[in-house]
Design a protein around this motif. Structure first.
Motif, PDB file in Angstrom:
ATOM      1  N   GLY A 313       0.794  -1.223   0.000  1.00 53.55           N
ATOM      2  CA  GLY A 313       0.000   0.000   0.000  1.00 53.55           C
ATOM      3  C   GLY A 313       0.825   1.271   0.000  1.00 53.55           C
ATOM      4  N   PHE A 314       0.115   2.372  -0.217  1.00 51.71           N
ATOM      5  CA  PHE A 314       0.705   3.713  -0.146  1.00 51.71           C
ATOM      6  C   PHE A 314       0.137   4.432   1.072  1.00 51.71           C
ATOM      7  N   ASP A 315       1.004   4.898   1.923  1.00 47.30           N
ATOM      8  CA  ASP A 315       0.608   5.728   3.064  1.00 47.30           C
ATOM      9  C   ASP A 315       1.436   6.997   2.960  1.00 47.30           C
ATOM     10  N   LEU A 316       0.852   8.026   2.339  1.00 51.47           N
ATOM     11  CA  LEU A 316       1.625   9.202   1.952  1.00 51.47           C
ATOM     12  C   LEU A 316       1.018  10.497   2.473  1.00 51.47           C
ATOM     13  N   TRP A 317       1.873  11.482   2.656  1.00 52.65           N
ATOM     14  CA  TRP A 317       1.467  12.871   2.866  1.00 52.65           C
ATOM     15  C   TRP A 317       2.171  13.676   1.789  1.00 52.65           C
ATOM     16  N   GLN A 318       1.397  14.476   1.040  1.00 50.34           N
ATOM     17  CA  GLN A 318       2.005  15.274  -0.022  1.00 50.34           C
ATOM     18  C   GLN A 318       1.518  16.718   0.044  1.00 50.34           C
ATOM     19  N   VAL A 319       2.474  17.626   0.106  1.00 51.12           N
ATOM     20  CA  VAL A 319       2.154  19.050   0.044  1.00 51.12           C
ATOM     21  C   VAL A 319       1.789  19.424  -1.391  1.00 51.12           C
ATOM     22  N   LYS A 320       2.550  18.906  -2.328  1.00 54.21           N
ATOM     23  CA  LYS A 320       2.330  19.184  -3.742  1.00 54.21           C
ATOM     24  C   LYS A 320       2.100  17.862  -4.464  1.00 54.21           C
ATOM     25  N   SER A 321       0.892  17.644  -4.927  1.00 55.59           N
ATOM     26  CA  SER A 321       0.542  16.373  -5.546  1.00 55.59           C
ATOM     27  C   SER A 321       1.076  16.288  -6.971  1.00 55.59           C
ATOM     28  N   GLY A 322       0.955  15.080  -7.560  1.00 50.27           N
ATOM     29  CA  GLY A 322       1.400  14.883  -8.934  1.00 50.27           C
ATOM     30  C   GLY A 322       2.386  13.742  -9.084  1.00 50.27           C
ATOM     31  N   THR A 323       2.536  12.916  -8.036  1.00 49.40           N
ATOM     32  CA  THR A 323       3.428  11.756  -8.099  1.00 49.40           C
ATOM     33  C   THR A 323       2.722  10.597  -8.797  1.00 49.40           C
ATOM     34  N   THR A 324       3.424   9.960  -9.732  1.00 48.99           N
ATOM     35  CA  THR A 324       2.862   8.829 -10.470  1.00 48.99           C
ATOM     36  C   THR A 324       3.647   7.565 -10.152  1.00 48.99           C
ATOM     37  N   PHE A 325       2.925   6.519  -9.723  1.00 50.34           N
ATOM     38  CA  PHE A 325       3.526   5.216  -9.408  1.00 50.34           C
ATOM     39  C   PHE A 325       3.160   4.217 -10.504  1.00 50.34           C
ATOM     40  N   ASP A 326       4.119   3.385 -10.856  1.00 46.27           N
ATOM     41  CA  ASP A 326       3.854   2.415 -11.918  1.00 46.27           C
ATOM     42  C   ASP A 326       4.770   1.206 -11.753  1.00 46.27           C
ATOM     43  N   ASN A 327       4.389   0.098 -12.415  1.00 46.01           N
ATOM     44  CA  ASN A 327       5.195  -1.122 -12.454  1.00 46.01           C
ATOM     45  C   ASN A 327       5.606  -1.606 -11.064  1.00 46.01           C
TER      46      ASN A 327
END
Length: 434
Positions: A313-327
């Motif tokens: 899973g992803f457990d994230l905090w982001q001030v500025k979004s736009g991260t792409t996860f793949d593969n």
């Protein structure tokens, strides 16, 4: 070409002796929502979508799960084929692209056991491994945190993460011999033994609590030379003397100012307090070293590396979004991981040109937008000018009519004055007659 996600989630056998427990490519667009569970622990989680991002080398191949809202937490997970890595290699690998120029936020994954509750997933949920890049300000590092006996331990070595707008592949390898590797884009950034680079175990030895430094232990390396003596007259040389170049001011009044004294200056002949020469101490025994004994709490554990897995899973905090996860890949085969990694790196080579084309397109759009605004402004100004010209063309006609009216009035007044003048003249004549 991406492996069909549905089959990948079930865990395909990549080779006869290798197993893939998860290979998530998000290649079926909205189909990911059937496999992934968004936590209900809190209601204000950020939204995710499958997209290749602002720019990409290949629309379909670069499509991944992307964060879309700033200043948000993200908690989402997917089940993987349950397995234990005891006696096997473990490879965790995934691609990350931060084309939003991330300033502060995580881009890592967490792996959990089969006891994990996806609906109650939050920041304090216990995990087995957390791996991947984390960014905040000037700091850009790769975390490799392993849980041991309920406590999280971070890699003691520092691994820097690339801080740019392009896709990077992160790989963690853990072997049954309790060695590891951290790779970034296929390059080894850290490697070694788990027990050396993480503080899983207490030290093998400790200082003997019963040992005490002997009172007669000589640990002074040098002593004063007993044969050395202070030269005669050494203490007769003062530290300061009267300045021989000083002159009494002409306006100095002894009665008013007192006796004049020359100011003091450091004595160039002063050598400071006398100290005897130092010589090696013949009784010196060296620094006392506290003897150590085996730590009774230390126990060898050859299975620190071994876990039971059931979710990622992803457990994230982001001030500025736009991260792409793949593969996203979890496997026990190094060659399978290498194959997918090389495919990602080959595709990433095209991103520089894709970014350049995107920037040129955006620049052209911005330029066209500015030109449209300028043309629109010019059109408005032109209409205003035309209206003013028409108004100026009408004004003279109106002015002409007004002038005619004024001239008529002036003529009428003059006539009235002429008529009044004889009457006044007659009145004056009658008065004179009387």
């Amino acid at each position: 070409m991406k492996i069909p996600t549905l089959a990948a989630v079930l865990g395909l056998t990549a080779l006869a002796s290798a197993e893939v427990f998860l290979h998530e490519t998000f290649s079926d667009n909205e189909g990911w929502r059937d496999r992934w569970t968004v936590s209900t622990h809190r209601e204000d989680l950020g939204k995710l979508e499958v997209t290749p991002g602002q720019w990409y080398a290949h629309k379909e191949k670069n499509a991944g799960l992307r964060t879309t809202q700033d200043y948000r937490f993200y908690s989402v997970s997917t089940p993987i084929k349950p397995f234990e890595n005891k006696g096997k290699d473990l490879v965790i690998q995934f691609d990350v692209k931060n084309d939003q120029d991330i300033d502060c936020g995580g881009s890592y994954v967490k792996l959990f056991s089969d006891k994990f509750d996806p609906n109650n997933f939050h920041g304090d949920s216990e995990y087995n491994i957390m791996f991947g890049p984390d960014f905040c300000g000037s700091k850009a590092m790769v975390h490799a945190i392993l849980n041991y006996n309920g406590e999280n331990h971070n890699l003691k070595k520092t691994v820097s993460a690339p801080k740019d707008l392009f896709t990077h592949t992160y790989t963690l390898v853990i072997k049954p011999d309790q060695t590891y590797q951290v790779l970034v884009d296929g390059e080894e950034k850290a490697a070694g033994e788990l027990v050396e680079d993480w503080d899983f175990l207490p030290p093998k030895t400790i200082k003997d609590p019963e040992a005490v430094k002997p009172e007669d232990w000589v640990d002074e390396a040098e002593i004063d030379d007993p044969t050395d003596s202070k030269p005669e007259g050494w203490d007769d040389i003062p530290e300061f003397i009267a300045d021989p170049e000083a002159v009494k001011p002409e306006d100095w009044d002894d009665d008013m100012d007192g006796d004049w004294e020359a100011p003091s200056i450091p004595n160039p002949e002063y050598q400071g307090p006398w100290k005897a020469k130092r010589i090696p101490n013949p009784e010196y025994q060296g620094p006392w070293v506290h003897p150590e004994i085996s730590n009774p709490e230390y126990k060898v554990d050859n299975e620190i590396y071994a876990y039971s897995f059931g979710h990622l899973g992803f457990d994230l905090w982001q001030v500025k979004s736009g991260t792409t996860f793949d593969n996203l890949l979890v496997t026990d085969d190094l060659e399978t991981a290498k194959k997918y990694r090389e495919e990602s790196l080959e595709l990433a080579k095209e991103e520089a040109d894709a970014k350049k084309a995107y920037d040129e397109k955006e620049s052209t759009k911005a330029k066209e937008g500015r030109e449209f605004v300028e043309e629109d402004d010019a059109s408005v100004e032109e209409e205003v000018v035309i209206d003013l010209d028409e108004e100026e063309a009408v004004v003279p006609e109106e002015k002409k009519e007004e002038e005619v009216k004024e001239e008529v009035k002036e003529e009428e007044v003059k006539e009235e004055v002429k008529e009044e003048e004889p009457k006044e003249e007659t009145k004056r004549h009658v008065k004179d007659e009387l």
